[in-house]
Design a protein around this motif. Structure first.
Motif, PDB file in Angstrom:
ATOM      1  N   TRP A  15       0.826  -1.215   0.000  1.00  0.00           N
ATOM      2  CA  TRP A  15       0.000   0.000   0.000  1.00  0.00           C
ATOM      3  C   TRP A  15       0.852   1.253   0.000  1.00  0.00           C
ATOM      4  CZ3 TRP A  15      -4.593  -0.594  -1.594  1.00  0.00           C
ATOM      5  CH2 TRP A  15      -5.568   0.372  -1.399  1.00  0.00           C
ATOM      6  N   LYS A  19       3.615   1.688   6.284  1.00  0.00           N
ATOM      7  CA  LYS A  19       4.462   2.105   7.402  1.00  0.00           C
ATOM      8  C   LYS A  19       5.403   1.007   7.890  1.00  0.00           C
ATOM      9  CE  LYS A  19       3.570   6.319   7.973  1.00  0.00           C
ATOM     10  NZ  LYS A  19       3.250   6.378   6.553  1.00  0.00           N
ATOM     11  N   GLY A  44      -2.777  -0.516   4.288  1.00  0.00           N
ATOM     12  CA  GLY A  44      -2.232  -1.873   4.380  1.00  0.00           C
ATOM     13  C   GLY A  44      -2.165  -2.411   5.805  1.00  0.00           C
ATOM     14  N   SER A  46      -0.160  -1.989   8.354  1.00  0.00           N
ATOM     15  CA  SER A  46       1.098  -2.503   8.924  1.00  0.00           C
ATOM     16  C   SER A  46       1.244  -2.179  10.418  1.00  0.00           C
ATOM     17  CB  SER A  46       2.299  -1.988   8.137  1.00  0.00           C
ATOM     18  OG  SER A  46       2.187  -0.619   7.919  1.00  0.00           O
ATOM     19  N   ASP A  60     -11.298   2.779   6.979  1.00  0.00           N
ATOM     20  CA  ASP A  60     -10.729   3.384   5.782  1.00  0.00           C
ATOM     21  C   ASP A  60     -11.904   3.776   4.898  1.00  0.00           C
ATOM     22  OD1 ASP A  60      -7.650   3.167   4.427  1.00  0.00           O
ATOM     23  OD2 ASP A  60      -9.294   3.540   3.020  1.00  0.00           O
ATOM     24  N   GLN A  61     -11.658   4.777   4.053  1.00  0.00           N
ATOM     25  CA  GLN A  61     -12.728   5.219   3.171  1.00  0.00           C
ATOM     26  C   GLN A  61     -12.873   4.313   1.949  1.00  0.00           C
ATOM     27  OE1 GLN A  61     -12.336   9.138   1.296  1.00  0.00           O
ATOM     28  NE2 GLN A  61     -14.237   9.656   2.281  1.00  0.00           N
ATOM     29  N   ASP A 166     -15.448   7.950   6.061  1.00  0.00           N
ATOM     30  CA  ASP A 166     -14.570   9.085   6.319  1.00  0.00           C
ATOM     31  C   ASP A 166     -14.053   9.054   7.770  1.00  0.00           C
ATOM     32  OD1 ASP A 166     -13.572  11.815   5.558  1.00  0.00           O
ATOM     33  OD2 ASP A 166     -14.843  12.340   7.262  1.00  0.00           O
ATOM     34  N   PHE A 167     -12.863   9.619   7.989  1.00  0.00           N
ATOM     35  CA  PHE A 167     -12.242   9.553   9.317  1.00  0.00           C
ATOM     36  C   PHE A 167     -13.116  10.154  10.415  1.00  0.00           C
ATOM     37  CE2 PHE A 167     -10.697  13.428   7.254  1.00  0.00           C
ATOM     38  CZ  PHE A 167     -10.880  14.397   8.232  1.00  0.00           C
ATOM     39  N   ASP A 183      -2.742   7.980   9.956  1.00  0.00           N
ATOM     40  CA  ASP A 183      -1.778   7.996   8.851  1.00  0.00           C
ATOM     41  C   ASP A 183      -2.503   8.417   7.574  1.00  0.00           C
ATOM     42  OD1 ASP A 183       0.444   7.657   7.310  1.00  0.00           O
ATOM     43  OD2 ASP A 183       0.217   5.489   7.120  1.00  0.00           O
TER      44      ASP A 183
HETATM   45  C1  LIG Z   1      -1.217   6.701   3.854  1.00  0.00           C
HETATM   46  S1  LIG Z   1      -2.494   5.520   3.604  1.00  0.00           S
HETATM   47  C2  LIG Z   1      -2.365   4.579   5.060  1.00  0.00           C
HETATM   48  C3  LIG Z   1      -1.173   3.640   4.993  1.00  0.00           C
HETATM   49  C4  LIG Z   1      -1.153   2.628   6.128  1.00  0.00           C
HETATM   50  N1  LIG Z   1      -0.773   3.229   7.379  1.00  0.00           N
HETATM   51  C5  LIG Z   1      -0.192   1.487   5.808  1.00  0.00           C
HETATM   52  O1  LIG Z   1       0.736   1.243   6.568  1.00  0.00           O
HETATM   53  O2  LIG Z   1      -0.390   0.851   4.783  1.00  0.00           O
HETATM   54  C6  LIG Z   1      -3.944   6.485   3.744  1.00  0.00           C
HETATM   55  C7  LIG Z   1      -5.292   5.758   3.697  1.00  0.00           C
HETATM   56  O3  LIG Z   1      -6.330   6.705   3.933  1.00  0.00           O
HETATM   57  C8  LIG Z   1      -7.496   6.353   3.206  1.00  0.00           C
HETATM   58  N2  LIG Z   1      -8.335   7.552   3.076  1.00  0.00           N
HETATM   59  C9  LIG Z   1      -8.279   8.560   2.162  1.00  0.00           C
HETATM   60  N3  LIG Z   1      -9.168   9.527   2.444  1.00  0.00           N
HETATM   61  C10 LIG Z   1      -9.808   9.139   3.582  1.00  0.00           C
HETATM   62  C11 LIG Z   1     -10.826   9.718   4.391  1.00  0.00           C
HETATM   63  N4  LIG Z   1     -11.375  10.908   4.092  1.00  0.00           N
HETATM   64  N5  LIG Z   1     -11.235   9.051   5.510  1.00  0.00           N
HETATM   65  C12 LIG Z   1     -10.692   7.844   5.822  1.00  0.00           C
HETATM   66  N6  LIG Z   1      -9.731   7.235   5.083  1.00  0.00           N
HETATM   67  C13 LIG Z   1      -9.287   7.873   3.981  1.00  0.00           C
HETATM   68  C14 LIG Z   1      -6.955   5.793   1.907  1.00  0.00           C
HETATM   69  O4  LIG Z   1      -7.895   4.913   1.325  1.00  0.00           O
HETATM   70  C15 LIG Z   1      -5.651   5.097   2.369  1.00  0.00           C
HETATM   71  O5  LIG Z   1      -5.866   3.724   2.579  1.00  0.00           O
END
Ligand SMILES: C[S@@+](CC[C@H](N)C(=O)[O-])C[C@H]1O[C@@H](n2cnc3c(N)ncnc32)[C@H](O)[C@@H]1O
Length: 270
Positions: A15, A19, A44, A46, A60-61, A166-167, A183
């Motif tokens: 992904w 991390k 992902g 992690s 996650d969205q 959404d978060f 993250d």
């Molecule tokens: C940087 S990645 C996370 C990586 C994760 N920590 C890893 O180790 O794989 C960001 C994630 O945020 C999700 N995302 C994007 N916009 C979002 C939102 N508004 N609310 C929640 N999740 C969201 C994306 O689908 C993505 O999976």
């Protein structure tokens, strides 16, 4: 509750922004005790898979991603069986990519997701305006899955609450006894937009502002949180007043260069 595992489970998908390389640094900074672990940008997974807290809310969205976790949790054997039936050739890839995931049963949809993640170009997740996956074939001669790993992930997910959305909604019931690791998609450095294209809707400047506002509200309610972001002026000003620490990080996926070393900022509420 810390519950740091000595035997972390590896993520089963690749992904952007994963991390993996930073997990020990991150987890070492988490509070010693908390009731529930919240991770509203799961990707992902992690960090969760390394920590494996018994009481967690993961979100996650990306609905296809969350459905994949749900399928692995409830029927990892069926997901494995579906994956075994998906050959890794360019021709098959294009056919499998063309299937509408929403017309498939949950385990089939999860297998399609894992397959495309492992065989598509650099594990990217990119959809067009119509929401159709459009990453080209990656020509990787590798297995798409490891049954033991999926079994371990299924075990780690037992008892965990999975939410799609959404978060803000993912964090709706967080309390001062809980801990939140965030993250989010990175604030762009140098205009590389592809990092943000996780879902049909991009994470835009106003979302970064909304997130910073949410973090301030969490702090006001006594909720502890730690957030990872790129070290940019925008980020430093959005989170002004909170403790910040710069750590070296490496991004795994970047379309514009083979590998780019960047610094990451850890921001925390306490
Ligand atoms: C940087 S990645 C996370 C990586 C994760 N920590 C890893 O180790 O794989 C960001 C994630 O945020 C999700 N995302 C994007 N916009 C979002 C939102 N508004 N609310 C929640 N999740 C969201 C994306 O689908 C993505 O999976």
């Amino acid at each position: 509750m810390r519950g740091v595992s000595l035997d972390p489970v590896r993520p089963f998908i690749k992904w952007a922004g994963g991390k993996q390389a930073l997990v020990a640094d991150l987890v070492g900074r988490f509070p010693e005790r908390f009731e529930r672990y919240f991770e509203p940008f799961l990707g992902g997974g992690s960090v969760f898979l390394s920590l494996r807290p018994p009481n967690a809310v993961l979100a996650d969205q990306n609905r296809w991603l969350v459905d994949t976790y749900r399928a692995v949790r409830w029927s990892w054997r069926r997901v494995v069986a579906e994956l075994e039936a998906l050959p890794n050739t360019r021709r098959d890839y294009l056919q499998i990519r063309a299937r509408d995931p929403w017309s498939l049963a949950l385990a089939e949809r999860a297998a399609q997701f894992i397959y495309l993640n492992k065989t598509g170009f650099r594990g990217l997740f990119r959809v067009n305006r119509a929401g159709r996956f459009n990453v080209p074939y990656g020509e990787y001669d590798r297995r798409t899955h490891d049954p033991d790993q999926l079994r371990d992930v299924a075990r780690a997910l037992r008892g965990v609450t999975l939410r799609c959305g959404d978060f803000e909604s993912a964090l709706s019931d967080v309390t001062a006894r809980d801990f939140v690791y965030l993250d989010p998609p990175y604030v762009k450095q140098g205009g590389h937009a592809d990092f943000n294209r996780y879902t049909a809707d991009q994470f835009r400047q106003r979302d970064h502002e909304r997130l910073a506002e949410t973090c301030r509200e969490l702090s006001a309610r006594g909720v502890r949180w730690l957030l990872s972001q790129s070290d940019t002026e925008t980020v430093r000003s959005l989170y002004e007043g909170f403790a910040m620490e710069r750590v070296a990080a490496r991004r795994e996926i970047n379309l514009n260069s083979r590998r780019r070393d960047v610094d990451e900022l850890l921001i925390r509420s306490w």
